[in-house]
Scaffold this motif. Structure first.
Motif, mmCIF file in Angstrom:
data_model
loop_
_atom_site.group_PDB
_atom_site.id
_atom_site.type_symbol
_atom_site.label_atom_id
_atom_site.label_comp_id
_atom_site.label_asym_id
_atom_site.label_seq_id
_atom_site.Cartn_x
_atom_site.Cartn_y
_atom_site.Cartn_z
ATOM 1 N N VAL A 170 0.854 -1.334 -0.236
ATOM 2 C CA VAL A 170 0.081 -0.104 0.012
ATOM 3 C C VAL A 170 0.929 1.413 -0.520
ATOM 4 O O VAL A 170 0.389 2.696 -0.163
ATOM 5 N N GLY A 171 2.119 0.972 0.652
ATOM 6 C CA GLY A 171 2.602 1.894 0.356
ATOM 7 C C GLY A 171 2.795 3.664 1.585
ATOM 8 O O GLY A 171 2.675 2.445 2.980
ATOM 9 N N SER A 172 2.141 4.620 1.061
ATOM 10 C CA SER A 172 2.653 5.136 2.389
ATOM 11 C C SER A 172 0.267 5.630 2.119
ATOM 12 O O SER A 172 0.387 6.652 2.658
ATOM 13 N N ALA A 173 -0.124 4.587 1.729
ATOM 14 C CA ALA A 173 -1.496 5.320 1.420
ATOM 15 C C ALA A 173 -2.173 4.960 2.982
ATOM 16 O O ALA A 173 -2.342 4.344 3.583
ATOM 17 N N LYS A 174 -2.848 5.800 2.868
ATOM 18 C CA LYS A 174 -4.869 5.517 3.888
ATOM 19 C C LYS A 174 -5.455 5.060 4.044
ATOM 20 O O LYS A 174 -6.223 5.817 2.770
ATOM 21 N N MET A 175 -6.502 4.990 4.825
ATOM 22 C CA MET A 175 -7.606 4.503 4.642
ATOM 23 C C MET A 175 -8.278 4.278 3.215
ATOM 24 O O MET A 175 -7.813 2.724 3.205
ATOM 25 N N THR A 176 -8.983 4.716 2.487
ATOM 26 C CA THR A 176 -9.680 4.640 1.576
ATOM 27 C C THR A 176 -8.358 4.205 0.387
ATOM 28 O O THR A 176 -8.503 3.928 -0.192
ATOM 29 N N GLY A 177 -7.801 5.121 0.731
ATOM 30 C CA GLY A 177 -6.513 4.636 0.017
ATOM 31 C C GLY A 177 -5.620 3.177 -0.318
ATOM 32 O O GLY A 177 -5.805 2.488 -1.365
ATOM 33 N N ASP A 215 -7.962 0.765 -2.283
ATOM 34 C CA ASP A 215 -7.791 1.452 -3.897
ATOM 35 C C ASP A 215 -6.608 0.171 -4.123
ATOM 36 O O ASP A 215 -6.434 -0.391 -4.470
ATOM 37 N N LYS A 216 -5.646 0.459 -2.932
ATOM 38 C CA LYS A 216 -4.458 -0.305 -2.928
ATOM 39 C C LYS A 216 -4.505 -1.845 -3.247
ATOM 40 O O LYS A 216 -3.838 -2.205 -4.130
ATOM 41 N N ILE A 217 -4.918 -2.019 -2.106
ATOM 42 C CA ILE A 217 -5.237 -3.182 -2.190
ATOM 43 C C ILE A 217 -5.726 -4.552 -3.488
ATOM 44 O O ILE A 217 -5.353 -5.489 -3.706
ATOM 45 N N LEU A 218 -6.897 -3.571 -3.581
ATOM 46 C CA LEU A 218 -7.310 -3.518 -5.138
ATOM 47 C C LEU A 218 -6.792 -4.073 -5.861
ATOM 48 O O LEU A 218 -6.891 -5.334 -6.976
ATOM 49 N N ALA A 219 -6.064 -2.889 -5.944
ATOM 50 C CA ALA A 219 -5.080 -2.580 -7.531
ATOM 51 C C ALA A 219 -4.430 -4.004 -7.624
ATOM 52 O O ALA A 219 -3.885 -4.421 -8.696
#
Length: 252
Positions: A126-133, A136-140
Motif C-alpha cells: 500500500v505504500g504510504s496510502a491511508k484509509m480509503t487509499g 484502492d491499493k489492495i484491490l489494485a
C-alpha cells in the motif's frame, strides 16, 4: 484448475457452509419491518434511571418526539426529526444503530492506529496510502495476482460470515423474543456485570454516535488532503499545508 478457479471454488464452498450453518438456527418466520412500539416486556436497565441520558427531554424543543419512540431505551434523547421511528420497526432501527456504532468505533480506532504504527511488509503493498487509499491499493495489487493482497477478500468473507450467523438473534428480537437489540452475550472482560450494564450501554451508544460522526470527518479530510487523522492534526498549525489542492486525494 487454475489458481483463480480454485480461489473461487473455495470462497463458494465457505459461503455455502456459512449459509447452511445459519439456516440451522433460522426462525420460523421472518421479521416484520412495519412500524411498532418498543416491547414493554423487555426490561431496560437505564443508568441512574435515565437522568443523565436525557429521559423526558426534547432534543428539538419545537418538535416533540414521536409517540412510538420509547423513552426507556439507552441513549434516548427524543431526537427523531425525520420521523424514522414512525415508519420502521423501532427494534430494527436500534439494532442497526448499535451495529453501526460498533463498526464506527473500530473504524475510528483503526484510522488513528495506521498513523501511529504500520505492520512490517504492509508498505510493500500500500505504500504510504491511508484509509480509503489502502482499499484502492489492495484491490489494485490483487487484480495483478499478488496473493499477498488477498486480505480484502478475507475481510469481506469474515464480515459476511458474522452477518449471517447473527441473523437468527436479530430475527428473535424482531419476532417479539426476549432479546434486546445489540445483545450477543459477548462480554469477555465482564464490563457489564452486576449493575454496570446500564452505564456501559449508555457509554456504548454515546461513544458510537460520536464515532460515526468522527469517521465521517476523517474520511472527508482524507479525500481532501490525502492525510490520515493524526497527520492532518499535526499540520493544523500550518493549516495551508493541509489543504493545498495538489495533495488532495480527489484532486490527483
Amino acid at each position: 484448475l487454475g489458481s483463480n478457479n480454485r480461489s473461487a471454488m473455495l470462497r463458494t464452498t465457505l459461503l455455502v457452509g456459512a449459509v447452511g450453518a445459519a439456516s440451522a438456527f433460522a426462525p420460523a418466520a421472518l421479521p416484520s419491518m412495519a412500524r411498532t412500539t418498543s416491547r414493554s416486556g423487555v426490561s431496560m436497565q437505564l443508568y441512574k434511571d435515565g437522568v443523565l441520558q436525557g429521559k423526558g427531554m426534547r432534543a428539538v424543543p419545537f418538535a416533540p418526539a414521536p409517540d412510538c419512540l420509547p423513552e426507556n431505551i439507552p441513549g434516548y434523547m427524543g431526537f427523531d426529526p425525520l420521523g424514522l421511528s414512525t415508519l420502521c420497526n423501532v427494534e430494527w432501527l436500534r439494532e442497526a444503530e448499535i451495529k453501526h456504532c460498533r463498526v464506527a468505533m473500530l473504524a475510528a480506532a483503526g484510522s488513528i492506529a495506521q498513523d501511529l504504527y504500520q505492520f512490517p511488509g504492509v508498505e510493500k503493498i500500500v505504500g504510504s496510502a491511508k484509509m480509503t487509499g489502502v482499499h484502492d491499493k489492495i484491490l489494485a495489487a490483487a487484480s495483478t495476482g499478488d496473493y499477498k493482497a488477498q486480505a480484502m477478500s478475507q475481510i469481506l468473507f469474515w464480515t459476511s460470515f458474522l452477518e449471517i450467523v447473527t441473523l437468527p438473534a436479530v430475527f428473535e428480537t424482531m419476532n417479539g423474543g426476549p432479546r434486546k437489540p445489540g445483545v450477543f452475550f459477548f462480554d469477555p472482560l465482564g464490563l457489564g456485570k452486576g449493575d454496570k450494564m446500564g452505564e456501559m450501554e449508555l457509554k456504548e451508544i454515546k461513544n458510537g454516535r460520536l464515532a460515526m460522526i468522527g469517521v465521517g470527518g476523517m474520511v472527508h479530510h482524507y479525500l481532501l488532503t490525502g492525510k490520515g487523522p493524526i497527520q492532518f492534526l499535526s499540520g493544523i498549525p500550518n493549516y495551508k499545508s493541509c489543504i493545498e489542492p495538489h495533495i488532495g486525494a480527489l484532486c490527483q
